[in-house]
Design a protein around this motif. Structure first.
Motif, PDB file in Angstrom:
ATOM      1  N   SER A 179      -8.157  -5.452   6.106  1.00 51.33           N
ATOM      2  CA  SER A 179      -9.020  -4.570   5.313  1.00 51.33           C
ATOM      3  C   SER A 179      -8.741  -4.812   3.835  1.00 51.33           C
ATOM      4  N   ASP A 180      -9.717  -4.519   3.031  1.00 52.16           N
ATOM      5  CA  ASP A 180      -9.556  -4.679   1.587  1.00 52.16           C
ATOM      6  C   ASP A 180     -10.285  -3.517   0.935  1.00 52.16           C
ATOM      7  N   GLU A 181      -9.527  -2.616   0.347  1.00 52.78           N
ATOM      8  CA  GLU A 181     -10.125  -1.385  -0.178  1.00 52.78           C
ATOM      9  C   GLU A 181     -10.539  -1.491  -1.635  1.00 52.78           C
ATOM     10  N   ARG A 182     -10.326  -2.669  -2.217  1.00 50.63           N
ATOM     11  CA  ARG A 182     -10.685  -2.786  -3.634  1.00 50.63           C
ATOM     12  C   ARG A 182     -12.176  -2.528  -3.822  1.00 50.63           C
ATOM     13  N   GLY A 183     -12.482  -1.788  -4.857  1.00 53.19           N
ATOM     14  CA  GLY A 183     -13.887  -1.491  -5.143  1.00 53.19           C
ATOM     15  C   GLY A 183     -14.370  -0.197  -4.514  1.00 53.19           C
ATOM     16  N   PRO A 204       0.823  -1.210   0.000  1.00 52.05           N
ATOM     17  CA  PRO A 204       0.000   0.000   0.000  1.00 52.05           C
ATOM     18  C   PRO A 204       0.858   1.262   0.000  1.00 52.05           C
ATOM     19  N   SER A 205       0.326   2.304  -0.603  1.00 47.36           N
ATOM     20  CA  SER A 205       1.096   3.546  -0.706  1.00 47.36           C
ATOM     21  C   SER A 205       0.434   4.656   0.100  1.00 47.36           C
ATOM     22  N   LEU A 254     -20.026  -7.675   1.559  1.00 48.97           N
ATOM     23  CA  LEU A 254     -20.621  -7.531   0.228  1.00 48.97           C
ATOM     24  C   LEU A 254     -22.132  -7.382   0.327  1.00 48.97           C
ATOM     25  N   MET A 255     -22.738  -8.134   1.242  1.00 48.89           N
ATOM     26  CA  MET A 255     -24.193  -8.027   1.430  1.00 48.89           C
ATOM     27  C   MET A 255     -24.585  -6.630   1.897  1.00 48.89           C
ATOM     28  N   VAL A 256     -23.829  -6.108   2.846  1.00 49.18           N
ATOM     29  CA  VAL A 256     -24.137  -4.771   3.382  1.00 49.18           C
ATOM     30  C   VAL A 256     -24.021  -3.730   2.269  1.00 49.18           C
ATOM     31  N   GLU A 289     -12.732   8.731  -2.651  1.00 51.09           N
ATOM     32  CA  GLU A 289     -13.288   9.432  -1.488  1.00 51.09           C
ATOM     33  C   GLU A 289     -13.554   8.438  -0.362  1.00 51.09           C
ATOM     34  N   GLN A 290     -14.113   7.291  -0.722  1.00 52.31           N
ATOM     35  CA  GLN A 290     -14.419   6.290   0.319  1.00 52.31           C
ATOM     36  C   GLN A 290     -13.136   5.808   1.004  1.00 52.31           C
TER      37      GLN A 290
END
Lengths: 266, 423
Positions: free
Chosen positions: B7-11, A31-32, B315-317, B15-16
């Motif tokens: 955590s997984d920020e993909r998608g 991560p960056s 994913l459901m949420v 801004e999120q």
């Protein structure tokens, strides 16, 4: 007035892995984040803007791959008014000098700039060279290791900064245009952008400039324009555990001297 | 913060991602686990510095339109914010008070209130200066939403409210900083075959004469947020404090529950992730019989099962929040301007019930597992697991709707109305 803050996106890790063949840092899967020194520099610029009764535009300027836009988005949320990303394959592989040349060309294109803020160094390369080289390239003065702005008179164009040195600190006066290489204070807590600021940032001006926008000779940029060659990048081997002398002072000194003598150090 | 990062920020949008980063940074600075545990132990009222911090962060009532003092966020945005709020405070008190109650119900109040309520209560609540909440449950029960007995009678241009509300979140906080409650009362006779009719919603300021707050309960968990109730003895509110139209309170209440339950589902995802990360740090480090706990299948397998369930729940949420966004795009985010077209509200309610039923139980079961993995340490309040376990249990036993009520909704929408158990 115009302030430009030079920022860099860096890997968010202390355990950097190096590609043994190319000698470059492996960034995939790491991560960056916005370089903490640059984040401090931006905070200094934003604080200064808030304090002075003058219209100021803060431009965050970065050179990097397209994903460096993420770091610029954060800058806009923290308080930059505009962001420019310099990205092009031609810029890739730049050392500090070629980076300074590229940033310098962008600064020329931006036009008249009153103050340039830079982080003292980046947490990935730790050279502390880019800021001073940009100042040299622009032919302007620089103040390094700046931890605080004590006084600023925009009318006279004078700024007094607190500069850290090994023995303590100095109060240094500089005239604009000026580059400040900023060093985070130990008690520094970066501004946390709130949701409103993040949403507002979405509407701010963002630009991407390529080689075409900066012009000049291709060989001035990137790997070709670099004056230095990285021969090898490696993690230094861990230090041994060391020897701890846990005795009363007199006995400890005696033991230490004997050890230094035996090792042939004295 | 745990060293393990699940955590997984993909998608997520840019801004999120920044929302999450800001909330994480704020949490690390202002609400580390030590403070969460201490707040839970010390009890209510909820600390004002944290309320102000949440308001300054801009996380309270994010989906309220900008012209009404909010941020104009989507429910998906807010659910991502909420997930992170659950992550930083796994006691779930912060999520319960300021996301489920203030955001879920406050947003819905804002849709049906007049400008005066908006100016005097909604906007200040967004700024952290007041508290707004929901009062539906009565001593006779809460799951039977239409079975309440409180009444309101019209007297000139005022309504006179009588009855009692109980198990209400945040009453002590509301008394302390000011604010008010959405209160459901009957404005006409109870019709046995349609008890939900004649239900009307009012906004009642906490300091209205005749409203008598009761002593807070000594709850098992989420100790930093008060739960109590109030008695209404001839409480007079002006006609203009009616929310929406007379007799439509039941429908507005279902909408409020929908929004609050999305918040609960999202926060429980965050709580689960925090528990798994904190537990992972421990089981990777702690050795028994010469190897780390994490190398034992008896520990690793339930760990990965919970992790898998958490990712599925997330994913459901998010899907559910997106459905709610479509609903509000079509019906209006402020005042109602249209009718839903893409999804029937009952269809969305099914998804909302699925997350409300599933995710708090997942968080509770994960905390339960973690306490087993850690043994005596997990049972101690030195770690956050027991605090989290006691907190999320509130959403398993019934806050914002009991699990069996959710199952009835899911059953009705999958098997058909003919198979509703109570008919």
């Amino acid at each position: 007035m115009k302030f430009v803050v030079l920022v860099k996106q860096v890997p968010d890790t202390n355990e950097v892995e190096v590609d043994e063949e190319t000698g470059t840092i492996i960034r995939e899967g790491v991560p960056s984040v916005l370089n903490a020194f640059d984040e401090f520099a931006l905070n200094v610029a934003v604080d200064l803007k808030e304090k002075i009764d003058k219209e100021v535009e803060i431009i965050a300027l970065s050179m990097g791959p397209p994903q460096a836009e993420e770091a610029l988005n954060k800058c806009l949320a923290i308080g930059a008014d505009r962001a420019i990303l310099l990205t092009d394959k031609i810029f890739a592989g730049a050392d500090t000098w070629a980076t300074a040349v590229t940033l310098g060309r962008a600064l020329k294109k931006i036009g008249e700039v009153d103050l340039i803020f830079a982080g003292q160094e980046a947490s990935d390369g730790n050279t502390a060279q880019v800021g001073p080289e940009v100042a040299a390239h622009q032919g302007i003065s620089q103040l390094t290791y700046v931890t605080e702005i004590e006084d600023f008179d925009p009318e006279v164009g004078e700024i007094i900064c607190r500069k850290e040195i090994d023995e303590g600190h100095l109060m240094v006066k500089g005239d604009m245009p000026l580059l400040l290489a900023c060093m985070p204070r130990p008690d520094f807590e970066p501004k946390i952008p709130n949701i409103r600021e993040i949403m507002k940032a979405k509407k701010k001006r963002k630009e991407t400039w390529s080689y075409e926008d900066l012009g000049g000779d291709e060989e001035d940029y990137g790997l070709e324009g670099s004056e230095s060659v990285v021969i090898k990048t490696y993690s230094p081997p861990p230090k041994g555990e060391g020897i701890k002398i846990d005795e009363e002072p007199e006995r400890a000194v005696e033991k230490l001297l004997r050890f230094l003598d035996e090792e042939g150090i004295l | 913060m745990a060293e393990t990062d699940l955590s997984d920020e993909r998608g997520l949008t840019e801004e999120q991602k920044l929302f999450r980063e800001s909330i994480s940074d704020w949490g690390e600075r202002n609400l580390p686990l030590e403070r969460v545990i201490e707040m839970n132990r010390e009890g209510h009222p909820f600390p004002e510095d944290i309320i102000q911090g949440l308001a300054d962060l801009g996380v309270i009532m994010g989906p309220v339109p900008e012209e009404h003092g909010g941020m104009g966020l989507s429910w998906k945005d807010q659910s991502i914010i909420e997930e992170q709020i659950g992550y930083i405070d796994p006691s779930i008190a912060t999520a319960a008070g300021f996301m489920a109650v203030e955001t879920g119900w406050g947003f819905t109040i804002n849709r049906y209130c007049n400008e005066e309520i908006r100016e005097k209560y909604i906007k200040p609540a967004i700024r952290g200066e007041k508290f707004v909440g929901i009062a539906t449950t009565e001593p006779k029960g809460g799951s039977d939403v239409a079975g309440f007995e409180s009444t309101a009678e019209k007297d000139g241009d005022e309504w006179v409210l009588n009855g009692e509300k109980t198990f209400i979140s945040g009453v002590e906080e509301c008394q302390k900083i000011g604010g008010g409650y959405w209160v459901n009362v009957r404005t006409g006779p109870k019709i046995d075959e349609a008890p939900h009719k004649n239900m009307t919603a009012f906004f009642v300021p906490i300091d209205t004469d005749g409203l008598e707050p009761q002593e807070p309960y000594d709850d098992a968990g989420r100790g930093s947020l008060s739960t109590s109730g109030f008695v209404m003895n001839d409480v007079r509110v002006p006609e203009k404090y009616m929310l929406g139209e007379q007799g439509k309170g039941f429908y507005y209440t279902m909408e409020g529950f929908d929004n609050a339950r999305i918040m609960i589902g999202a926060s429980a995802v965050g709580v689960t992730r925090r528990i798994l990360e904190e537990a992972a740090d421990y089981i990777k480090e702690r050795e028994t019989f010469g190897r780390p706990l994490a190398k034992y299948e008896a520990i690793q397998f339930p760990f990965v099962e919970r992790y898998t369930e958490m990712e599925a729940s997330k994913l459901m949420v998010r899907k559910t929040a997106e459905m709610q966004d479509v609903r509000y795009d079509e019906t209006g985010w402020g005042e109602k301007t249209g009718d839903p077209k893409t999804y029937k509200p009952t269809e969305i309610a099914k998804w909302i019930s699925m997350i409300k039923y599933k995710v708090p139980h997942l968080a509770k079961d994960t905390a339960d597992d973690a306490m087993h993995w850690l043994g005596a340490a997990g049972y101690s309040s030195e770690y956050v697991f027991e605090t989290a376990w006691r907190g999320v249990m509130s959403y398993c036993v019934g806050a914002e709707g009991g699990a069996n009520i959710q199952k009835i909704v899911i059953g009705r929408e999958t098997l058909g109305k003919d198979y509703v158990p109570y008919k």
